[in-house]
Enzyme design. Structure first.
Site, short mmCIF file in Angstrom:
data_model
loop_
_atom_site.label_atom_id
_atom_site.label_comp_id
_atom_site.label_asym_id
_atom_site.label_seq_id
_atom_site.Cartn_x
_atom_site.Cartn_y
_atom_site.Cartn_z
N ARG A 103 -1.66 22.11 -15.31
CA ARG A 103 -0.67 21.06 -15.60
C ARG A 103 -0.85 20.51 -17.02
O ARG A 103 0.08 19.99 -17.61
CB ARG A 103 -0.76 19.94 -14.55
N GLU B 230 -3.54 17.69 -12.19
CA GLU B 230 -3.92 18.06 -13.55
C GLU B 230 -5.40 18.33 -13.72
O GLU B 230 -6.09 17.71 -14.53
CB GLU B 230 -3.45 17.00 -14.56
N HIS C 151 9.49 8.93 -28.38
CA HIS C 151 8.48 9.81 -27.79
C HIS C 151 8.82 11.29 -28.02
O HIS C 151 7.98 12.06 -28.50
CB HIS C 151 8.32 9.50 -26.30
N LYS D 119 3.59 11.40 -11.52
CA LYS D 119 2.75 10.55 -12.38
C LYS D 119 3.50 9.25 -12.64
O LYS D 119 4.63 9.26 -13.10
CB LYS D 119 2.49 11.23 -13.73
N HIS E 5 1.52 16.99 -27.39
CA HIS E 5 1.33 15.57 -27.08
C HIS E 5 0.09 14.95 -27.69
O HIS E 5 0.01 13.73 -27.81
CB HIS E 5 1.34 15.36 -25.56
N HIS F 87 1.19 11.92 -29.55
CA HIS F 87 0.79 10.56 -29.15
C HIS F 87 0.15 9.80 -30.31
O HIS F 87 0.35 8.61 -30.48
CB HIS F 87 -0.19 10.61 -27.98
N GLU G 177 11.47 17.92 -25.03
CA GLU G 177 10.73 18.30 -23.81
C GLU G 177 11.36 19.54 -23.16
O GLU G 177 10.68 20.32 -22.52
CB GLU G 177 10.67 17.13 -22.82
N ASN H 78 1.22 19.12 -21.75
CA ASN H 78 0.88 18.23 -22.87
C ASN H 78 1.00 18.92 -24.23
O ASN H 78 0.58 18.37 -25.24
CB ASN H 78 -0.56 17.70 -22.72
N ARG I 109 0.81 -1.23 0.00
CA ARG I 109 0.00 0.00 0.00
C ARG I 109 0.84 1.27 0.00
O ARG I 109 0.40 2.32 0.48
CB ARG I 109 -0.97 0.00 1.18
N LYS J 238 8.62 22.86 -14.09
CA LYS J 238 7.66 21.77 -13.85
C LYS J 238 7.25 21.74 -12.38
O LYS J 238 6.08 21.54 -12.06
CB LYS J 238 8.24 20.42 -14.28
P1 NAD Z 1 13.59 5.02 -21.68
O1 NAD Z 1 13.44 4.90 -20.22
O2 NAD Z 1 13.15 3.87 -22.51
O3 NAD Z 1 15.12 5.33 -22.01
C1 NAD Z 1 15.54 5.45 -23.35
C2 NAD Z 1 16.69 4.51 -23.67
O4 NAD Z 1 17.89 5.01 -23.09
C3 NAD Z 1 16.52 3.11 -23.14
O5 NAD Z 1 17.04 2.21 -24.07
C4 NAD Z 1 17.40 3.11 -21.89
O6 NAD Z 1 17.85 1.82 -21.56
C5 NAD Z 1 18.52 3.99 -22.31
N1 NAD Z 1 19.22 4.72 -21.24
C6 NAD Z 1 18.67 5.33 -20.18
N2 NAD Z 1 19.60 6.02 -19.51
C7 NAD Z 1 20.77 5.84 -20.15
C8 NAD Z 1 22.10 6.34 -19.94
N3 NAD Z 1 22.38 7.19 -18.96
N4 NAD Z 1 23.05 5.92 -20.79
C9 NAD Z 1 22.77 5.08 -21.83
N5 NAD Z 1 21.52 4.61 -22.08
C10 NAD Z 1 20.54 5.00 -21.25
O7 NAD Z 1 12.83 6.30 -22.25
P2 NAD Z 1 12.69 7.82 -21.78
O8 NAD Z 1 12.72 8.61 -23.01
O9 NAD Z 1 13.61 8.15 -20.67
O10 NAD Z 1 11.22 7.85 -21.15
C11 NAD Z 1 10.08 7.59 -21.94
C12 NAD Z 1 8.94 7.19 -21.05
O11 NAD Z 1 8.66 8.24 -20.11
C13 NAD Z 1 7.65 6.94 -21.79
O12 NAD Z 1 7.12 5.71 -21.38
C14 NAD Z 1 6.74 8.08 -21.37
O13 NAD Z 1 5.38 7.72 -21.35
C15 NAD Z 1 7.25 8.38 -19.99
N6 NAD Z 1 6.95 9.75 -19.52
C16 NAD Z 1 6.39 9.89 -18.29
C17 NAD Z 1 6.11 11.14 -17.79
C18 NAD Z 1 5.57 11.29 -16.41
O14 NAD Z 1 5.17 12.40 -16.02
N7 NAD Z 1 5.52 10.25 -15.63
C19 NAD Z 1 6.40 12.27 -18.55
C20 NAD Z 1 6.98 12.10 -19.80
C21 NAD Z 1 7.25 10.84 -20.28
ZN ZN Z 2 6.34 13.86 -23.25
#
Ligand code: NAD
Ligand code: ZN
Length: 368
Positions: A240, A236, A265, A143, A247, A251, A185, A244, A121, A226
């Site tokens: 907030r 949101e 992304h 999030k 997005h 998306h 971003e 987006n 929990r 942020k």
């Molecule tokens: P990811 O976590 O897949 O990382 C991208 C790639 O880089 C992966 O292959 C990973 O293994 C590699 N990697 C990570 N750090 C590294 C480093 N220091 N050196 C070498 N390789 C490295 O993708 P991302 O772009 O970080 O995140 C995308 C995700 O985030 C999506 O699922 C998206 O929906 C989510 N997201 C969430 C929020 C939120 O508010 N929670 C906001 C924006 C995006």
């Molecule tokens: Zn994004």
């Protein structure tokens, strides 16, 4: 040098530390939150590069660190991934006296945050983002979530971290394409609400890519931006949503490419923002030169800004509209979009005519 940014959320308040070389201090920084076992979740790529060093820093502070490595990639943000991670976490014996650390990009952060929120929990968790996208966006704001067959991030919860530690030196190992995608971003923060920052980026983006003080500065500005928005609108219900920007189009295009390597992304967000600016110009909300200025900067750093830039192409206008409708609630033929009145002046528009969006996409797709 490191900067500390507070996120003011009452009893859920926490700090974001931004600086180069913070991993070496991870034990000291996390010690106050770790009276029991500390599980450190990473993915295969990050584990190879940074996990041992990170756990060693914790152990140097007498923290009982237990590493867990998940497969890398978006498909890990799934029910199967959640099951696998929950089981691995429970096997470490981590409980509510302990801490769960997400050492990775947005995928690790979103999945780990959700697992932490659910197990027993709710176990405290800390974010140690290792991608540019995660450092400026996904690690801040609480999030968490996974994807389902019906769409991205549809199964999730708000679970705020107790600390965010953004070590900008971790980005030195990030593939250039991932860095560039995360930069979309960064630019987003300027485009949605900070024209002066956008102008600074136009001048200084090569230094942000190169690393050093400019990179740290850019990340800190985004985190501050942020943090302020999240503090005012944690769940949101209003402001907030501005985060987006780009997005809704993004998306849909990302989904149209099957969330594959064809379009990351951040790349989809860059394209989505260019479209949001152009659509705003078409509606007479912003001048065409300002809209072009936004797109030109994204293109200058090598991000896609036209539908034709997507390798392998995108689905047609009707398919994209279906994907937009799946992503957003469509009420009586109207959609909600983040539109812009100027660079740095985004707003939420709840009454966008779906037919107008379709006509716009259709025109964009016809461009050569
Ligand atoms: P990811 O976590 O897949 O990382 C991208 C790639 O880089 C992966 O292959 C990973 O293994 C590699 N990697 C990570 N750090 C590294 C480093 N220091 N050196 C070498 N390789 C490295 O993708 P991302 O772009 O970080 O995140 C995308 C995700 O985030 C999506 O699922 C998206 O929906 C989510 N997201 C969430 C929020 C939120 O508010 N929670 C906001 C924006 C995006
Ligand atoms: Zn994004």
């Amino acid at each position: 040098m490191s900067e500390i940014i507070p996120v003011g959320l009452g009893e859920r308040s926490y700090e974001i530390h931004v600086g180069s070389g913070l991993v070496a201090k991870a034990g000291v920084l996390l010690k106050p939150f770790a009276s029991g076992i500390v599980a450190v979740v990473s993915d295969t790529n990050v584990a190879k590069l940074h996990l041992d060093r990170f756990c060693a820093a914790l152990r140097a502070a007498q923290i009982d660190a237990r590493p867990i490595t998940m497969p890398s990639g978006e498909s890990t943000k799934s029910f199967a991934g959640l099951e696998q991670l929950s089981s691995a976490l429970l096997n470490t014996g981590v409980d509510r006296g302990g801490l769960i650390v997400a050492l990775g990009g947005g995928v690790v952060g979103d999945l780990t945050g959700l697992a932490a929120g659910l197990l027993k929990r709710g176990i405290d968790f800390a974010q140690v983002p290792t991608t540019l996208l995660a450092q400026v966006d996904s690690s801040v704001g609480g999030k968490t979530g996974i994807n389902s067959r019906q769409g991205k991030n549809l199964v999730g919860a708000f679970h705020q971290p107790v600390l965010v530690m953004a070590d900008t030196a971790l980005l030195d190992t990030l593939p250039k394409r991932e860095f560039r995608a995360g930069y979309a971003e960064v630019a987003k923060f300027g485009l949605l609400g900070d024209a002066a920052f956008f102008a600074w980026l136009e001048k200084n983006w090569p230094d942000v890519f190169a690393g050093g003080p400019a990179r740290e500065h850019a990340i800190a500005v985004c985190c501050r931006g942020k943090a302020a928005i999240v503090a005012r609108d944690e769940r949101e219900t209003g402001e907030r949503a501005l985060l987006n920007l780009g997005h809704t189009f993004g998306h849909a295009i990302e989904a149209g490419c099957g969330f594959s390597d064809r379009l990351l992304h951040g790349e989809a967000v860059a394209l989505g923002m260019a479209l949001a600016f152009e659509f705003s110009a078409r509606k007479g909300l912003i001048g065409a030169p300002e809209a072009a200025r936004a797109a030109n900067h994204l293109a200058a750093v090598g991000l896609p800004t036209h539908l034709k830039d997507v390798p392998g192409g995108t689905p047609g206008a009707d398919a994209l509209m279906d994907l937009i409708a799946q992503d957003k609630k469509v009420r009586r033929g109207t959609l909600t979009f983040i539109l812009v009145r100027d660079i740095g002046r985004a707003f939420v528009e709840n009454n966008v005519d779906a037919a107008e969006v379709r006509a716009f996409l259709s025109d964009k797709l016809a461009e050569r």
